[in-house]
Design an enzyme around this catalytic site. Structure first.
Site, short mmCIF file in Angstrom:
data_model
loop_
_atom_site.label_atom_id
_atom_site.label_comp_id
_atom_site.label_asym_id
_atom_site.label_seq_id
_atom_site.Cartn_x
_atom_site.Cartn_y
_atom_site.Cartn_z
N ASP A 1 1.22 -17.58 -3.70
CA ASP A 1 1.75 -16.66 -4.55
C ASP A 1 0.56 -15.89 -5.38
O ASP A 1 0.70 -16.34 -6.60
CB ASP A 1 2.96 -17.27 -5.14
CG ASP A 1 3.57 -16.01 -6.30
OD1 ASP A 1 3.42 -15.03 -5.82
OD2 ASP A 1 4.15 -16.48 -7.22
N GLU B 1 1.93 -10.16 0.81
CA GLU B 1 2.65 -8.64 0.67
C GLU B 1 3.92 -8.50 0.88
O GLU B 1 4.71 -9.48 1.21
CB GLU B 1 1.44 -7.83 1.38
CG GLU B 1 1.85 -6.40 1.08
CD GLU B 1 0.65 -5.47 1.96
OE1 GLU B 1 -0.15 -5.92 2.45
OE2 GLU B 1 0.68 -4.13 1.53
N ASP C 1 0.76 -1.31 0.00
CA ASP C 1 -0.07 0.03 -0.01
C ASP C 1 0.80 1.31 0.08
O ASP C 1 1.97 1.07 0.10
CB ASP C 1 -1.16 -0.05 1.16
CG ASP C 1 -0.31 0.22 2.61
OD1 ASP C 1 0.89 -0.47 2.80
OD2 ASP C 1 -0.77 0.87 3.44
O1 G3I Z 1 1.31 -11.67 17.72
C1 G3I Z 1 0.09 -12.38 17.62
C2 G3I Z 1 0.27 -13.69 18.25
O2 G3I Z 1 0.46 -13.75 19.70
C3 G3I Z 1 -1.14 -14.40 18.25
O3 G3I Z 1 -1.22 -15.75 18.56
C4 G3I Z 1 -1.57 -14.57 16.75
C5 G3I Z 1 -2.89 -15.20 16.34
O4 G3I Z 1 -3.59 -14.59 15.63
O5 G3I Z 1 -1.70 -13.19 16.35
C6 G3I Z 1 -0.36 -12.51 16.32
O6 G3I Z 1 -0.61 -11.16 15.88
C7 G3I Z 1 -0.74 -11.03 14.53
C8 G3I Z 1 0.25 -9.96 14.43
O7 G3I Z 1 -0.01 -9.36 12.85
C9 G3I Z 1 1.54 -10.25 14.26
O8 G3I Z 1 2.57 -9.20 14.03
C10 G3I Z 1 -2.24 -10.79 14.30
O9 G3I Z 1 -2.89 -11.89 14.27
C11 G3I Z 1 -2.12 -10.09 12.73
O10 G3I Z 1 -3.44 -9.46 12.51
C12 G3I Z 1 -1.27 -8.89 12.39
O11 G3I Z 1 -1.04 -8.36 11.30
C13 G3I Z 1 -0.58 -7.24 10.92
C14 G3I Z 1 -1.36 -6.75 9.83
O12 G3I Z 1 -0.80 -5.61 9.22
C15 G3I Z 1 -2.93 -6.59 10.16
O13 G3I Z 1 -3.33 -5.57 11.28
C16 G3I Z 1 0.86 -7.33 10.52
O14 G3I Z 1 1.58 -7.81 11.95
C17 G3I Z 1 1.42 -6.09 10.00
O15 G3I Z 1 2.55 -6.52 9.40
C18 G3I Z 1 0.43 -5.77 8.84
O16 G3I Z 1 0.77 -4.36 8.36
C19 G3I Z 1 0.07 -4.09 7.13
C20 G3I Z 1 -0.29 -2.80 7.36
O17 G3I Z 1 -1.36 -2.65 8.36
C21 G3I Z 1 -0.57 -1.96 6.01
N1 G3I Z 1 0.49 -1.95 5.18
C22 G3I Z 1 0.85 -3.30 4.83
C23 G3I Z 1 1.23 -3.92 5.97
C24 G3I Z 1 1.83 -5.47 5.84
O18 G3I Z 1 0.39 -6.15 5.39
O1 9MR Z 2 -4.37 -4.15 0.13
C1 9MR Z 2 -4.44 -3.94 1.53
C2 9MR Z 2 -3.03 -4.05 1.87
O2 9MR Z 2 -1.67 -3.52 1.56
C3 9MR Z 2 -2.85 -4.13 3.63
O3 9MR Z 2 -1.83 -4.74 4.16
C4 9MR Z 2 -4.18 -5.10 4.05
C5 9MR Z 2 -4.18 -4.78 5.75
O4 9MR Z 2 -5.33 -5.21 6.21
O5 9MR Z 2 -5.26 -4.63 3.58
C6 9MR Z 2 -5.44 -4.83 2.05
O6 9MR Z 2 -6.64 -4.41 1.61
C7 9MR Z 2 -7.56 -5.10 1.82
C8 9MR Z 2 -8.58 -4.96 2.99
O7 9MR Z 2 -8.04 -4.82 4.09
C9 9MR Z 2 -9.89 -5.73 3.16
N1 9MR Z 2 -10.55 -5.90 1.71
C10 9MR Z 2 -9.74 -6.19 0.42
C11 9MR Z 2 -8.24 -5.28 0.47
C12 9MR Z 2 -7.31 -5.85 -0.68
O8 9MR Z 2 -7.70 -6.01 -1.83
#
Ligand code: G3I
Ligand code: 9MR
Length: 593
Positions: free
Chosen positions: A565, A574, A213
């Site tokens: 993939d 991502e 993003d």
């Molecule tokens: O750490 C817990 C763990 O203790 C637990 O057992 C497990 C069970 O679900 O969850 C773990 O947490 C997860 C966490 O990532 C770990 O770092 C969460 O479920 C998971 O939802 C969370 O995901 C994050 C995601 O955003 C959704 O919020 C990712 O870390 C994070 O890297 C990702 O970041 C996104 C940004 O929001 C937007 N840009 C892209 C980026 C990468 O996808």
């Molecule tokens: O495209 C988004 C990605 O860059 C983010 O890491 C992610 C985190 O939640 O969300 C993706 O967007 C999705 C949204 O959360 C839910 N609807 C589908 C989107 C992707 O096409």
């Protein structure tokens, strides 16, 4: 073959399906099947006489290669075979040994045997052969085997720069127009103050896009920028002359610092000069579609100040201040002043957790526990200023040990203290940070040694961004190696590098453009929207994630196989700046020695 595709070839050290023009078009919606992609790419390039009866079983190994003096393992799906051989580039058998007994690695559920060729150290290019299977992809043994992959991993930050065009002379096929000038960003209602009411326009250009993003998040920039600065501090000689063709190359500053400056310039603008508070993120209200940066023109906002943002900002600015002390005293003092005022804001606002306000749905990076952020910022401020009160603060926040991540940054403070403070701390205090790192490394090393895949990951490690968890583990192991000189820690780190570069249950090298079977369809808007078949190179994908939160078409529910993939898979495919950072660090550590 175009010049940039030739570069891709060189990065891999091997020809990719994509670089030869035979790659599948990444825009095809029907083209989702990962397992067929991996087996076809393997069998098509395995031309040896005994590749016919493979039955799909693949030799899993580091598709880039191995260090001459490191442990070297490949993983063989259990079969009737009891030995393996190495074949050199002339077709001669140069090594053979017995395979281990079969064992199962529970995150993947497979029964596998290990091929240990650690004692073979001659440089060159080889394939591995096991009767009844396709020969492995070619791989290299060389002391600099990881340096091209390192350069690709750090170059990925250039490809994710906001507010600038990428010129073909630096970006090759991935040249693109500028997007997101961020010179007219609005203060969101969640961040409004009397001095900057809602709708106030500020300028906060540059920085790296977070990921696939186009938004920019301070918390995630925190660990990412620190990890790159730590790589510079720890391997300054390696970086002094290392260049990877960015616009600033040759300007007298190491390329790594030029790249980090691009993000520091942005981060500084995220601090409100009126009170020292730091906005959590700079974002559109919704995620953009899969369009190029220049087409993603929705209004951007700075959103809510928060405690984690202020402290992560303080830690990075304190670190940057000491790195730039010998280079630019003006910058150095601006950075430390910014760090101190952010720290003071956090002390006055110690529990402001970030939640997306109504109407804002982009990445949250929310975290409600700030002890680790306070400890990390205090450690960096202590090292940079020498003020012992910050060390007292570090201790008061009771920093734990473990593996770092964007939500858990206490180990970063230990890394810095163990690197900088042997002569400025009481020896028991210094030793406490060393022990925090070594105790974690011991746990990881023992898991590595007993794992059927020779990798220190557990089933619970397969969360969103698991590949960065692997590399953050490797970064801790490399601290233990530096502090103790015990090779067992480097071996365990190598086990993780092997894992992300191909010695894993999915047979992918998880870094775009690197290795024989890299991801082709990453969740990265630029790669999806451009007209280039191959994705932007050098990016580590998030990797297997048993949460499978994107609901895409995964072929397995097993933790270490929960990867697809496919552009659809933002939860496993991502790419992100905080995932690439420990890849850069670890590959630098292995190349600098
Ligand atoms: O750490 C817990 C763990 O203790 C637990 O057992 C497990 C069970 O679900 O969850 C773990 O947490 C997860 C966490 O990532 C770990 O770092 C969460 O479920 C998971 O939802 C969370 O995901 C994050 C995601 O955003 C959704 O919020 C990712 O870390 C994070 O890297 C990702 O970041 C996104 C940004 O929001 C937007 N840009 C892209 C980026 C990468 O996808
Ligand atoms: O495209 C988004 C990605 O860059 C983010 O890491 C992610 C985190 O939640 O969300 C993706 O967007 C999705 C949204 O959360 C839910 N609807 C589908 C989107 C992707 O096409």
């Amino acid at each position: 073959m175009t010049i940039s595709k030739l570069a891709l070839f060189l990065v891999a050290g091997l020809c990719l399906a994509a670089c030869s023009g035979g790659g599948r078009n990444s825009k095809s919606p029907d083209d989702l099947n990962t397992s067929s992609s991996s087996s076809s790419s393997s069998s098509s390039s395995s031309s040896s006489s005994n590749s016919s009866s493979s039955g799909g079983a693949l030799i899993k190994l580091n598709q880039v290669g191995y260090l001459p003096d490191g442990q070297k393992f490949a993983v063989i799906p259990a079969s009737a075979a009891d030995s393996f051989t190495l074949i050199d580039s002339d077709g001669n058998e140069v090594f053979s040994a017995a395979l281990s007994a079969a064992a199962t690695w529970s995150p993947a559920g497979d029964s596998v045997q290990l091929a240990d060729f650690s004692s073979f150290s001659a440089g060159g290019q080889y394939r591995m052969r096991v009767v009844g299977m396709a020969d492995s992809q070619p791989f290299e043994i060389s002391a600099q085997v990881y340096s091209a992959a390192h350069d690709a991993a750090i170059k990925a930050y250039y490809f994710n720069r906001a507010s600038t065009a990428l010129e073909a002379s630096y970006a090759g096929d991935w040249a693109r127009s500028a997007g997101h000038p961020d010179s007219s960003v609005k203060v969101h209602s969640s961040a409004a103050t009397s001095s900057r009411p809602e709708g106030t326009v500020i300028s906060a250009p540059k920085g790296w896009y977070d990921a696939g993003d186009y938004n920019k998040y301070i918390v995630n920039s925190g660990i990412s920028t620190y990890t790159l600065l730590a790589a510079y501090e720890h391997f300054a000689d390696f970086y002094a002359s290392r260049t990877w063709n960015i616009p600033e190359s040759g300007n007298g500053l190491p390329d790594l610092l030029d790249e980090v400056l691009w993000n520091l310039d942005w981060m500084l603008e995220m601090q409100d000069p009126n009170d020292g508070g730091v906005y959590h993120k700079l974002t559109t209200l919704n995620f953009s579609g899969a369009v190029m940066p220049a087409q993603a023109t929705a209004q951007r906002y700075v959103v809510a100040k928060g405690t984690a943002a202020a402290l992560d900002f303080a830690a990075v600015m304190a670190t940057a201040s000491r790195v730039f002390a010998a280079i630019d005293t003006g910058k150095s003092s601006a950075y430390v002043n910014a760090a101190i005022s952010a720290w003071e804001w956090a002390k006055a606002n110690p529990a402001i957790a970030y939640f997306n306000p109504t109407g804002v749905v982009t990445g949250e990076y929310g975290d409600g526990d700030f002890n680790d952020e306070f400890a990390w910022a205090a450690a960096e401020l202590f090292i940079t200023t020498g003020d012992a009160n910050y060390y007292t603060e570090f201790q008061n926040f009771n920093p734990g040990s473990g593996v770092p991540g964007w939500q858990y940054v206490a180990p970063l403070g230990h890394i810095s203290l163990a690197f900088h403070s042997s002569s400025t701390l009481a020896s028991s205090d210094y030793q406490a940070s060393v022990n925090a790192l070594i105790n974690t490394a011991d746990t990881l090393e023992s898991r590595y040694r007993t794992s059927a895949y020779r990798v220190s990951m557990n089933t619970s490690d397969f969360v969103w961004g698991s590949n960065s968890g692997a590399l953050n583990q490797a970064m801790i192991l490399m601290q233990a190696y530096r502090l103790s000189d015990a090779l067992k820690y480097r071996d365990a780190a190598l086990g993780l590098v092997d894992y992300v570069l191909g010695k894993n249950p999915t047979d992918y090298s998880y870094v775009t453009g690197v290795g024989a079977n890299p991801p082709l369809h990453i969740h990265h808007r630029q790669s999806q929207a451009d007209s280039v078949v191959a994705p932007v190179p050098g990016f580590l994908v998030g990797g297997p994630n048993s949460g499978q939160q994107d609901g895409c078409n995964y072929s397995s529910n097993l933790a270490a196989k929960s990867y697809v993939d496919d552009w659809c898979s933002y939860a496993s495919n991502e790419v992100t700046i905080n995932w690439n950072a420990p890849l850069v660090y670890v590959l630098a550590a292995l190349s600098a020695q």
